[in-house]
Scaffold this motif. Structure first.
Motif, PDB file in Angstrom:
ATOM      1  N   LEU A  31       0.818  -1.218   0.000  1.00 20.56           N
ATOM      2  CA  LEU A  31       0.000   0.000   0.000  1.00 20.56           C
ATOM      3  C   LEU A  31       0.853   1.270   0.000  1.00 20.56           C
ATOM      4  CD1 LEU A  31      -2.764  -1.146   2.509  1.00 20.56           C
ATOM      5  CD2 LEU A  31      -3.031  -0.797   0.036  1.00 20.56           C
ATOM      6  N   GLY A  32       2.174   1.105  -0.039  1.00 17.05           N
ATOM      7  CA  GLY A  32       3.049   2.262  -0.139  1.00 17.05           C
ATOM      8  C   GLY A  32       3.536   2.827   1.182  1.00 17.05           C
ATOM      9  N   VAL A  33       3.265   2.135   2.284  1.00 16.15           N
ATOM     10  CA  VAL A  33       3.750   2.554   3.597  1.00 16.15           C
ATOM     11  C   VAL A  33       4.928   1.635   3.921  1.00 16.15           C
ATOM     12  CG1 VAL A  33       3.182   2.908   6.026  1.00 16.15           C
ATOM     13  CG2 VAL A  33       1.421   3.258   4.262  1.00 16.15           C
ATOM     14  N   LEU A  34       6.134   2.099   3.667  1.00 15.44           N
ATOM     15  CA  LEU A  34       7.304   1.236   3.742  1.00 15.44           C
ATOM     16  C   LEU A  34       7.710   0.934   5.172  1.00 15.44           C
ATOM     17  CD1 LEU A  34       9.423   2.757   0.859  1.00 15.44           C
ATOM     18  CD2 LEU A  34       7.726   0.923   0.761  1.00 15.44           C
ATOM     19  N   ARG A  35       7.897  -0.365   5.435  1.00 14.72           N
ATOM     20  CA  ARG A  35       8.380  -0.821   6.741  1.00 14.72           C
ATOM     21  C   ARG A  35       9.068  -2.157   6.558  1.00 14.72           C
ATOM     22  NH1 ARG A  35       7.367  -4.141  11.022  1.00 14.72           N
ATOM     23  NH2 ARG A  35       5.168  -4.586  10.950  1.00 14.72           N
ATOM     24  N   GLY A  36      10.223  -2.296   7.168  1.00  9.68           N
ATOM     25  CA  GLY A  36      10.938  -3.560   7.112  1.00  9.68           C
ATOM     26  C   GLY A  36      10.235  -4.624   7.941  1.00  9.68           C
ATOM     27  N   THR A  37      10.373  -5.857   7.513  1.00 13.05           N
ATOM     28  CA  THR A  37       9.803  -6.982   8.238  1.00 13.05           C
ATOM     29  C   THR A  37      10.560  -8.244   7.858  1.00 13.05           C
ATOM     30  OG1 THR A  37       7.778  -8.200   8.756  1.00 13.05           O
ATOM     31  CG2 THR A  37       8.025  -7.449   6.489  1.00 13.05           C
ATOM     32  N   GLU A  38      10.475  -9.251   8.691  1.00  9.97           N
ATOM     33  CA  GLU A  38      11.148 -10.510   8.409  1.00  9.97           C
ATOM     34  C   GLU A  38      10.181 -11.600   7.954  1.00  9.97           C
ATOM     35  OE1 GLU A  38      13.518 -11.544  11.775  1.00  9.97           O
ATOM     36  OE2 GLU A  38      14.719  -9.723  11.611  1.00  9.97           O
ATOM     37  N   ASP A  39       8.881 -11.285   7.971  1.00  8.74           N
ATOM     38  CA  ASP A  39       7.920 -12.296   7.540  1.00  8.74           C
ATOM     39  C   ASP A  39       6.797 -11.638   6.743  1.00  8.74           C
ATOM     40  OD1 ASP A  39       6.380 -11.021   9.440  1.00  8.74           O
ATOM     41  OD2 ASP A  39       5.979 -12.794  10.620  1.00  8.74           O
ATOM     42  N   ALA A  40       6.020 -12.480   6.103  1.00  9.33           N
ATOM     43  CA  ALA A  40       4.861 -12.021   5.349  1.00  9.33           C
ATOM     44  C   ALA A  40       3.651 -12.796   5.856  1.00  9.33           C
ATOM     45  CB  ALA A  40       5.059 -12.257   3.856  1.00  9.33           C
ATOM     46  N   ASP A  41       2.599 -12.060   6.204  1.00  7.49           N
ATOM     47  CA  ASP A  41       1.365 -12.672   6.687  1.00  7.49           C
ATOM     48  C   ASP A  41       0.354 -12.682   5.551  1.00  7.49           C
ATOM     49  OD1 ASP A  41       2.473 -12.806   9.283  1.00  7.49           O
ATOM     50  OD2 ASP A  41       1.885 -10.735   9.649  1.00  7.49           O
ATOM     51  N   ILE A  42      -0.143 -13.868   5.246  1.00  5.86           N
ATOM     52  CA  ILE A  42      -1.079 -14.024   4.131  1.00  5.86           C
ATOM     53  C   ILE A  42      -2.233 -14.911   4.574  1.00  5.86           C
ATOM     54  CG2 ILE A  42      -1.370 -14.841   1.767  1.00  5.86           C
ATOM     55  CD1 ILE A  42       1.658 -14.329   1.366  1.00  5.86           C
ATOM     56  N   PHE A  43      -3.445 -14.348   4.523  1.00  3.70           N
ATOM     57  CA  PHE A  43      -4.636 -15.156   4.767  1.00  3.70           C
ATOM     58  C   PHE A  43      -4.945 -15.930   3.499  1.00  3.70           C
ATOM     59  CE2 PHE A  43      -5.194 -12.791   8.556  1.00  3.70           C
ATOM     60  CZ  PHE A  43      -6.237 -13.332   9.291  1.00  3.70           C
ATOM     61  N   VAL A  44      -5.372 -17.173   3.648  1.00  3.11           N
ATOM     62  CA  VAL A  44      -5.797 -17.990   2.518  1.00  3.11           C
ATOM     63  C   VAL A  44      -7.198 -18.523   2.809  1.00  3.11           C
ATOM     64  CG1 VAL A  44      -3.491 -18.606   1.710  1.00  3.11           C
ATOM     65  CG2 VAL A  44      -4.598 -20.030   3.438  1.00  3.11           C
ATOM     66  N   GLU A  45      -7.954 -18.688   1.754  1.00  4.90           N
ATOM     67  CA  GLU A  45      -9.303 -19.224   1.910  1.00  4.90           C
ATOM     68  C   GLU A  45      -9.222 -20.634   2.485  1.00  4.90           C
ATOM     69  OE1 GLU A  45     -13.284 -19.466  -0.779  1.00  4.90           O
ATOM     70  OE2 GLU A  45     -11.421 -20.135  -1.712  1.00  4.90           O
ATOM     71  N   PRO A  46     -10.009 -20.913   3.543  1.00  2.00           N
ATOM     72  CA  PRO A  46      -9.944 -22.220   4.194  1.00  2.00           C
ATOM     73  C   PRO A  46     -10.711 -23.297   3.426  1.00  2.00           C
ATOM     74  CG  PRO A  46     -11.534 -20.853   5.327  1.00  2.00           C
ATOM     75  CD  PRO A  46     -10.908 -19.997   4.252  1.00  2.00           C
ATOM     76  N   ASP A  47     -10.159 -23.667   2.297  1.00  2.00           N
ATOM     77  CA  ASP A  47     -10.758 -24.673   1.435  1.00  2.00           C
ATOM     78  C   ASP A  47      -9.640 -25.642   1.042  1.00  2.00           C
ATOM     79  OD1 ASP A  47     -12.827 -25.658  -0.608  1.00  2.00           O
ATOM     80  OD2 ASP A  47     -11.107 -25.122  -1.880  1.00  2.00           O
ATOM     81  N   PRO A  48      -9.850 -26.945   1.200  1.00  2.00           N
ATOM     82  CA  PRO A  48      -8.778 -27.897   0.885  1.00  2.00           C
ATOM     83  C   PRO A  48      -8.203 -27.732  -0.522  1.00  2.00           C
ATOM     84  CG  PRO A  48     -10.518 -29.013   2.076  1.00  2.00           C
ATOM     85  CD  PRO A  48     -11.032 -27.625   1.754  1.00  2.00           C
ATOM     86  N   ASP A  49      -9.049 -27.464  -1.518  1.00  2.00           N
ATOM     87  CA  ASP A  49      -8.542 -27.270  -2.881  1.00  2.00           C
ATOM     88  C   ASP A  49      -7.660 -26.033  -2.958  1.00  2.00           C
ATOM     89  OD1 ASP A  49      -9.843 -29.540  -3.807  1.00  2.00           O
ATOM     90  OD2 ASP A  49     -11.618 -28.425  -4.464  1.00  2.00           O
ATOM     91  N   ASN A  50      -8.035 -24.987  -2.240  1.00  2.00           N
ATOM     92  CA  ASN A  50      -7.234 -23.772  -2.231  1.00  2.00           C
ATOM     93  C   ASN A  50      -5.883 -24.011  -1.566  1.00  2.00           C
ATOM     94  OD1 ASN A  50      -7.131 -20.885  -2.895  1.00  2.00           O
ATOM     95  ND2 ASN A  50      -7.027 -20.617  -0.678  1.00  2.00           N
ATOM     96  N   ILE A  51      -5.876 -24.793  -0.498  1.00  2.00           N
ATOM     97  CA  ILE A  51      -4.622 -25.097   0.188  1.00  2.00           C
ATOM     98  C   ILE A  51      -3.714 -25.922  -0.727  1.00  2.00           C
ATOM     99  CG2 ILE A  51      -3.541 -26.122   2.234  1.00  2.00           C
ATOM    100  CD1 ILE A  51      -5.425 -23.584   2.699  1.00  2.00           C
ATOM    101  N   GLU A  52      -4.286 -26.823  -1.509  1.00  4.46           N
ATOM    102  CA  GLU A  52      -3.488 -27.589  -2.475  1.00  4.46           C
ATOM    103  C   GLU A  52      -2.892 -26.661  -3.530  1.00  4.46           C
ATOM    104  OE1 GLU A  52      -2.419 -30.774  -2.310  1.00  4.46           O
ATOM    105  OE2 GLU A  52      -3.340 -30.603  -0.334  1.00  4.46           O
ATOM    106  N   ARG A  53      -3.660 -25.670  -3.981  1.00  3.65           N
ATOM    107  CA  ARG A  53      -3.133 -24.696  -4.949  1.00  3.65           C
ATOM    108  C   ARG A  53      -2.006 -23.869  -4.308  1.00  3.65           C
ATOM    109  NH1 ARG A  53      -8.711 -24.286  -6.059  1.00  3.65           N
ATOM    110  NH2 ARG A  53      -8.853 -22.282  -4.980  1.00  3.65           N
ATOM    111  N   LEU A  54      -2.150 -23.553  -3.028  1.00  4.23           N
ATOM    112  CA  LEU A  54      -1.098 -22.841  -2.305  1.00  4.23           C
ATOM    113  C   LEU A  54       0.195 -23.658  -2.333  1.00  4.23           C
ATOM    114  CD1 LEU A  54       0.067 -20.743  -0.252  1.00  4.23           C
ATOM    115  CD2 LEU A  54      -0.976 -22.150   1.550  1.00  4.23           C
TER     116      LEU A  54
END
Length: 160
Positions: A31-54
């Motif tokens: 979003l253009g607000v720069l900040r250092g970090t050591e990890d990335a947090d990503i929500f994923v849809e809780p669907d087994p097929d989606n997790i397989e695609r992940l």
């Protein structure tokens, strides 16, 4: 954090049809607000097929057998998060389907941004503010105020 690597991962998620929403410091950066970090947090849809695609998306970048240990049953049930670190340790990823009772994949308000030609689905500034303002971490309060300053029309003083 290697921002180009993060962008490569997001591009792989897009290419494999993963339903995802970037949150946290990674979303701040997109979003253009720069900040250092050591990890990335990503929500994923809780669907087994989606997790397989992940898993397919991650495997397209790293030929790491540990990726197969990502368990769709756990992510879709009692353990709504998993941490994955690539073999070379450039970045850590936290994949979540919900954050306690406060936030779930379905409840997150998002927008699509284009970063270096890559489509990125991340939470809106208002949503990111809501996720950060009431935590106990001092860094989250700083992040929330940075979002409010960067997006004053979208994050007014009285966000509900």
């Amino acid at each position: 954090m290697d921002f180009d690597l993060l962008l490569r991962v997001v591009e792989a998620l897009e290419n494999h049809g993963v339903h995802y929403k970037v949150v946290g410091a990674a979303a701040l950066n997109f979003l253009g607000v720069l900040r250092g970090t050591e990890d990335a947090d990503i929500f994923v849809e809780p669907d087994p097929d989606n997790i397989e695609r992940l898993k397919q998306a991650l495997t397209s970048i790293w030929q790491d057998p540990e990726i197969q240990a990502i368990n769709s049953q756990e992510l879709c049930d009692n353990y709504p998060s998993v941490r994955y670190g690539p073999p070379w340790g450039e970045i850590m990823f936290d994949f979540l389907t919900r954050l306690g009772e406060a936030f779930s994949y379905e409840s997150l308000e998002t927008r699509v941004v284009n970063v270096k030609g890559v489509r990125v689905c991340c939470v809106t500034p208002k949503q990111l503010y809501k996720m950060k303002i009431d935590t106990v971490r001092p860094q989250d309060k700083i992040d929330a105020e940075a979002v409010r300053e960067a997006y004053p029309q979208e994050v007014p003083g009285d966000v509900d």
